[in-house]
Scaffold this motif. Structure first.
Motif, mmCIF file in Angstrom:
data_model
loop_
_atom_site.group_PDB
_atom_site.id
_atom_site.type_symbol
_atom_site.label_atom_id
_atom_site.label_comp_id
_atom_site.label_asym_id
_atom_site.label_seq_id
_atom_site.Cartn_x
_atom_site.Cartn_y
_atom_site.Cartn_z
ATOM 1 N N PRO A 66 27.795 44.097 38.136
ATOM 2 C CA PRO A 66 27.400 43.458 39.395
ATOM 3 C C PRO A 66 27.205 41.947 39.270
ATOM 4 O O PRO A 66 27.563 41.197 40.192
ATOM 5 C CB PRO A 66 26.075 44.167 39.740
ATOM 6 N N ILE A 67 26.650 41.498 38.137
ATOM 7 C CA ILE A 67 26.452 40.054 37.949
ATOM 8 C C ILE A 67 27.801 39.362 37.806
ATOM 9 O O ILE A 67 28.057 38.323 38.422
ATOM 10 C CB ILE A 67 25.574 39.773 36.709
ATOM 11 N N TYR A 68 28.686 39.959 36.980
ATOM 12 C CA TYR A 68 30.020 39.378 36.822
ATOM 13 C C TYR A 68 30.716 39.277 38.178
ATOM 14 O O TYR A 68 31.334 38.259 38.503
ATOM 15 C CB TYR A 68 30.879 40.240 35.898
ATOM 16 N N SER A 69 30.621 40.350 38.958
ATOM 17 C CA SER A 69 31.328 40.392 40.235
ATOM 18 C C SER A 69 30.859 39.291 41.176
ATOM 19 O O SER A 69 31.665 38.656 41.865
ATOM 20 C CB SER A 69 31.123 41.767 40.880
ATOM 21 N N LEU A 70 29.552 39.059 41.207
ATOM 22 C CA LEU A 70 29.019 37.991 42.052
ATOM 23 C C LEU A 70 29.561 36.625 41.651
ATOM 24 O O LEU A 70 30.031 35.850 42.489
ATOM 25 C CB LEU A 70 27.488 37.973 41.960
ATOM 26 N N PHE A 71 29.504 36.348 40.364
ATOM 27 C CA PHE A 71 29.838 35.003 39.895
ATOM 28 C C PHE A 71 31.345 34.744 39.881
ATOM 29 O O PHE A 71 31.773 33.620 40.169
ATOM 30 C CB PHE A 71 29.221 34.763 38.517
ATOM 31 N N VAL A 72 32.141 35.750 39.555
ATOM 32 C CA VAL A 72 33.590 35.503 39.569
ATOM 33 C C VAL A 72 34.087 35.357 41.002
ATOM 34 O O VAL A 72 35.048 34.614 41.265
ATOM 35 C CB VAL A 72 34.378 36.613 38.832
ATOM 36 N N ALA A 73 33.434 36.057 41.952
ATOM 37 C CA ALA A 73 33.806 35.891 43.355
ATOM 38 C C ALA A 73 33.449 34.489 43.849
ATOM 39 O O ALA A 73 34.149 33.905 44.679
ATOM 40 C CB ALA A 73 33.107 36.948 44.211
ATOM 41 N N ALA A 74 32.361 33.937 43.327
ATOM 42 C CA ALA A 74 31.904 32.611 43.766
ATOM 43 C C ALA A 74 32.683 31.474 43.114
ATOM 44 O O ALA A 74 32.930 30.441 43.752
ATOM 45 C CB ALA A 74 30.417 32.455 43.469
ATOM 46 N N PHE A 75 33.094 31.662 41.850
ATOM 47 C CA PHE A 75 33.647 30.520 41.103
ATOM 48 C C PHE A 75 35.060 30.740 40.545
ATOM 49 O O PHE A 75 35.751 29.779 40.243
ATOM 50 C CB PHE A 75 32.711 30.183 39.932
ATOM 51 N N PHE A 76 35.467 31.986 40.394
ATOM 52 C CA PHE A 76 36.766 32.241 39.744
ATOM 53 C C PHE A 76 37.553 33.283 40.539
ATOM 54 O O PHE A 76 38.087 34.243 39.984
ATOM 55 C CB PHE A 76 36.549 32.739 38.306
ATOM 56 N N ASN A 77 37.614 33.084 41.823
ATOM 57 C CA ASN A 77 38.176 34.107 42.708
ATOM 58 C C ASN A 77 39.618 34.464 42.360
ATOM 59 O O ASN A 77 40.045 35.607 42.524
ATOM 60 C CB ASN A 77 38.101 33.630 44.164
ATOM 61 N N LYS A 78 40.402 33.510 41.866
ATOM 62 C CA LYS A 78 41.812 33.763 41.573
ATOM 63 C C LYS A 78 42.034 34.354 40.189
ATOM 64 O O LYS A 78 43.143 34.797 39.872
ATOM 65 C CB LYS A 78 42.617 32.469 41.717
ATOM 66 N N ASN A 79 41.011 34.345 39.358
ATOM 67 C CA ASN A 79 41.174 34.843 37.981
ATOM 68 C C ASN A 79 40.028 35.781 37.592
ATOM 69 O O ASN A 79 39.518 35.729 36.480
ATOM 70 C CB ASN A 79 41.223 33.663 36.997
ATOM 71 N N GLN A 80 39.620 36.640 38.511
ATOM 72 C CA GLN A 80 38.452 37.478 38.268
ATOM 73 C C GLN A 80 38.632 38.373 37.045
ATOM 74 O O GLN A 80 37.767 38.435 36.165
ATOM 75 C CB GLN A 80 38.156 38.342 39.502
ATOM 76 N N ALA A 81 39.753 39.081 36.964
ATOM 77 C CA ALA A 81 39.978 40.031 35.860
ATOM 78 C C ALA A 81 40.021 39.319 34.514
ATOM 79 O O ALA A 81 39.472 39.812 33.518
ATOM 80 C CB ALA A 81 41.272 40.812 36.087
#
Length: 665
Positions: free
Chosen positions: A435-450
Motif C-alpha cells: 500500500p505504501i509503494y502504491s501511494l508513492f509510485v502513483a504520486a511520483f513515478f506513475n509511468k514506471n510503477q512496476a
C-alpha cells in the motif's frame, strides 16, 4: 476412531491430496518439541482422521521438523499409512515406502501425478507392484482430482486392510540380517518389544537414524547401543541403502510397461535447459518478477484499486457521514468513524486488488513448478554468501509475509545458517509494504510503477545477501547444510489451486484490517484529534504533530520535511500497512487520489524514493519481532534486529538521497 498417517516426499502432491480427501483441514497446534504445525483433518461422514506429516525423503531426519515423522511412528497410534509418491520419480520415492513397510502397519501406496508418468510414455503393472510390496497400490492425480474419490471409497471400506499388518520383509546381506536378528532377540528379551517393531528399530538403528538412536538412548536399549561401534565399522548404512535401491530397480523393471499410445514429452527438460541455465536463469528470474509487478501495478491491480477507491471514498464515506448526521451523532463520534475508521481502514482496503494480484501471481509460479527452479537458479548466489538455495524459500515466502518466512527457516539444518536466514528475512519486502509503494509510485513515478517497485524488492534481496555474508564472517559459520529440492514437472496452473493459494495468503491481510489496522487507526485518530489542551481544531496542534516535529530532525537526512511522514513511520512499527492508514487519517481523506496530490506537495521524487527505501528496510513489525523471539528463544536477537535495521535503513536512505542530490536529481 481410525487414524491414517499421510507420508510422502516433498512436492509429491501430498498436501493437495490431503485437502482433497478431507475437503479442508484443521490446524491443531504444533508437534511436541518443535514449532512446525500439525495438520489434522477428517474424511467427511466418517470416523477416519487423517494426519498430514511433514514432507520427508527418509525416516532418518536432518532437521527437528523432519524428525516429526519418525517421532510420530515411535509415540503416536495409527492404523494405516497412506504413502503418496510421485509416479514419475518412483526410484527415489519408494525408498521411504520401504522404511514405512518395514514398520509393519497396513499401507496404501498412492502413485500420484500419474499424468506425468503417462506423458513419459510409461505405465506400471499395479499387480506386480502390489505383489512385490505386499500392500495395495492405487493411482491418483490430486491436482486434477482424478482417482481421489476412488481412493476415498477405498479408505471408507471396512475391508481396506487396516486390520492386517503387512508381511513385507526385505532380505538384506547376511551380515546385516544376522545383526538385526541378534538385536531383535535382545530387544524382545530385555524390553518386551513386539518382534516386528524390534526388527524395524534394529534396521533403523543400523541405518544411523538419529531419531531412533536418541530413542534407544532414552529407553536404554542396550541390545542396540552396545553394538553401535560394530554397526558403524561394518558400514551397515551403505549396505542397507544399496539393498533397498537394488530391490526398487528390479521391481520397477519387472512392473514397467510401455504405454499403448506413448506421449513422451521432454517439455520440462527443454524448458529447464533455458530457465535454469547458468547465464540465462537470473535474467529470466528478473523478467518473471517484472511481469508479476506489471500485472500487480500497471495492468490489473491498480485499475481495480482505483475503482474501489472511488467507491470507498465517495458513496461509502458520504453515506456514513450523512447517516451519522441524521442520527444526531456527536461530532467526535462522526469524525472517528468517517475520518478515522473509514479513512484509515478503508484507505488500506483499497489496495486489496494489488495484494491479491501479487499473491495470485506467486501461486501461479508455485503451482506451475517455476518457484522450485527459482530456488535452484539462486543457489549459486546464495552459496557465495554462505547460504544455499534452501534459504531462498523462506525469503520468497517473506514476500508475502515475513512471519511465515522466518518460520520456514526451520528446515535449514545448521543452526548458524538458520539464524542468519532469520535475521535477514525482515529485509524481504512483504505485502504489507505494497500500500505504501502504491501511494508513492502513483504520486511520483506513475509511468514506471512496476520498475520502481521491482527495484525495491531487489534492493531488499541485495541488502539481505550482503548482511548474510557479513554474518557468516562474524559468526564463523563453517558447517554447511546441503541443498536438495524436488523439481516437479511443469503444469498448467489449476484455477481452484490458484484461488485456494491466493485466498490462503491474502485472508491474513483482511484479518489485519479488522484487527491491528483498525486498532492502529483509532489510536492515530485519537492522537491527531487531541492535544495538550484537549480536542484541537487544527491537527498541527495535536499530539501527533508534537511527536512528529520532535523526531523530524532524525529523518531530515533523506529528505523528510513533514511531521506527518514521521508519524506514519512510527505507527508503521505496529504493522507496515498502518503507514497508509496514518496518512489517510492525518489528511482526513479516504480518497487515494487526494492523498496522492497531497504527497506530491511534501516530497520530491528523490525524497519519495528514499522514503520508500527507509520503509523497506527499517524496524520489523510487532509480529515479526515476536516470531524472531519465538524462533531464537531469546530477546537478544529481536532487539538487535530492531536496532540494526533502523540504522541500516537510515544509512541507505540517506545515501540514496544525498547521492541523488550530488548527481543533480
Amino acid at each position: 476412531m481410525t487414524t491414517i498417517a499421510l507420508f510422502g516426499n516433498p512436492n509429491t502432491g501430498k498436501t493437495t491430496l490431503f485437502n482433497r480427501l478431507t475437503d479442508s483441514y484443521a490446524y491443531m497446534g504444533n508437534w511436541s518439541g518443535v514449532t512446525v504445525e500439525k495438520k489434522v483433518g477428517a474424511i467427511k461422514d466418517s470416523d477416519i482422521t487423517v494426519v498430514d506429516l511433514p514432507g520427508i525423503y527418509s525416516l532418518n531426519p536432518l532437521t527437528k521438523d523432519e524428525a516429526v515423522a519418525t517421532n510420530y511412528l515411535l509415540s503416536e497410534p495409527q492404523e494405516l499409512f497412506l504413502n503418496v509418491v510421485n509416479a514419475a520419480q518412483l526410484k527415489r520415492n519408494l525408498l521411504l515406502s520401504i522404511e514405512l513397510l518395514e514398520f509393519g502397519k497396513p499401507m496404501i501406496i498412492a502413485l500420484n501425478m500419474i499424468d506425468s508418468l503417462a506423458q513419459l510414455g510409461i505405465r506400471y503393472n499395479l499387480d506386480v507392484l502390489e505383489k512385490a510390496f505386499h500392500c495395495q497400490v492405487t493411482t491418483t492425480n490430486a491436482r486434477g482430482n482424478k482417482g481421489v474419490n476412488a481412493l476415498k471409497d477405498q479408505l471408507l471400506q471396512d475391508d481396506h486392510g487396516m486390520t492386517g499388518d503387512t508381511d513385507f520383509k526385505l532380505v538384506y546381506p547376511a551380515a546385516v540380517q544376522q545383526a538385526a536378528e541378534q538385536a531383535v532377540r535382545g530387544l524382545c528379551r530385555d524390553n518386551d518389544y513386539d518382534e516386528r517393531f524390534a526388527y524395524w528399530l534394529a534396521i533403523q538403528f543400523m541405518n544411523a537414524n538419529a531419531a531412533v538412536i536418541h530413542y534407544a538412548k532414552e529407553h536404554q536399549l542396550t541390545a542396540l547401543l552396545n553394538q553401535l561401534p560394530y554397526y558403524q565399522a561394518q558400514k551397515f548404512e551403505e549396505k542397507i541403502y544399496q539393498t533397498r535401491l537394488t530391490f526398487i530397480e528390479n521391481t520397477l523393471q519387472a512392473a514397467r510397461e510401455q504405454a499403448a499410445s506413448p506421449r513422451v514429452r521432454n517439455l520440462t527438460a527443454k524448458i529447464d535447459r533455458v530457465v535454469t541455465n547458468p547465464i540465462l536463469g537470473l535474467p529470466i528470474f528478473a523478467l518473471v518478477f517484472l511481469l508479476m509487478f506489471k500485472l500487480t501495478f500497471d495492468w490489473v491491480g491498480t485499475p481495480i484499486s482505483d475503482i474501489l477507491d472511488g467507491w470507498l471514498s465517495g458513496p461509502i464515506s458520504s453515506t456514513a457521514n450523512h447517516l451519522l448526521t441524521q442520527a444526531g451523532a456527536m461530532p467526535f463520534l462522526r469524525s472517528l468513524i468517517v475520518d478515522g475508521v473509514i479513512a484509515g481502514v478503508g484507505g488500506v482496503l483499497v489496495f486489496l486488488p494489488q495484494i491479491f494480484m501479487l499473491f495470485a501471481c506467486i501461486s501461479v509460479l508455485e503451482d506451475s513448478g517455476y518457484m522450485a527452479r527459482a530456488a535452484l537458479v539462486l543457489d549459486k548466489i546464495m552459496s557465495k554468501v554462505g547460504l544455499n538455495g534452501k534459504a531462498f524459500i523462506p525469503l520468497i515466502i517473506g514476500f508475502g509475509c515475513n512471519v511465515p518466512g522466518i518460520m520456514a527457516a526451520r528446515t535449514i539444518e545448521q543452526p548458524k545458517e538458520r539464524l542468519i536466514t532469520t535475521l535477514i528475512s525482515p529485509y524481504m519486502s512483504c505485502s504489507a509494504r505494497l500500500p505504501i509503494y502504491s501511494l508513492f509510485v502513483a504520486a511520483f513515478f506513475n509511468k514506471n510503477q512496476a520498475v520502481i517497485v521491482l527495484s525495491l524488492y531487489f534492493l531488499g534481496i541485495v541488502v539481505a545477501l550482503l548482511l548474510a555474508k557479513i554474518y557468516q564472517i562474524v559468526f564463523k559459520s563453517e558447517d554447511k547444510s546441503f541443498f536438495m529440492i524436488e523439481l516437479p514437472d511443469y503444469h498448467l496452473p489449476q484455477p481452484a489451486i490458484i484461488w485456494h493459494g491466493t485466498w490462503d495468503k491474502g485472508k491474513g491481510f483482511i484479518h489485519k484490517a479488522g484487527t491491528i489496522i483498525f486498532a492502529g487507526t483509532v489510536v492515530i485518530w485519537l492522537l491527531s484529534y487531541f492535544g495538550p489542551t484537549g480536542a484541537v481544531a487544527n491537527v498541527n496542534q495535536s499530539f501527533s504533530a508534537i511527536i512528529g516535529r520532535t523526531l523530524l530532525p532524525i529523518f531530515h537526512s533523506f529528505g523528510v520535511t513533514s511531521w506527518e511522514a514521521v508519524s506514519a513511520i512510527l505507527t508503521g512499527i505496529m504493522a507496515k500497512e498502518v503507514i497508509s492508514s496514518t496518512l489517510m487519517v492525518l489528511y482526513h481523506t479516504a480518497n487515494r487520489t487526494l492523498l496522492v496530490a497531497s504527497l506530491s506537495q511534501l516530497f520530491t521524487p528523490l525524497a519519495a524514493y528514499s522514503f520508500l527505501v527507509f520503509v523497506l528496510l527499517y524496524i520489523p513489525c510487532f509480529a515479526t519481532i515476536g516470531v524472531i523471539h519465538a524462533e531464537t528463544g531469546t530477546w537478544k536477537w529481536p532487539i538487535y534486529s530492531v536496532i540494526s535495521s533502523f540504522f541500516i535503513a537510515l544509512l541507505l536512505a540517506t545515501l540514496f538521497y544525498q547521492g541523488g542530490l550530488l548527481l543533480g536529481l
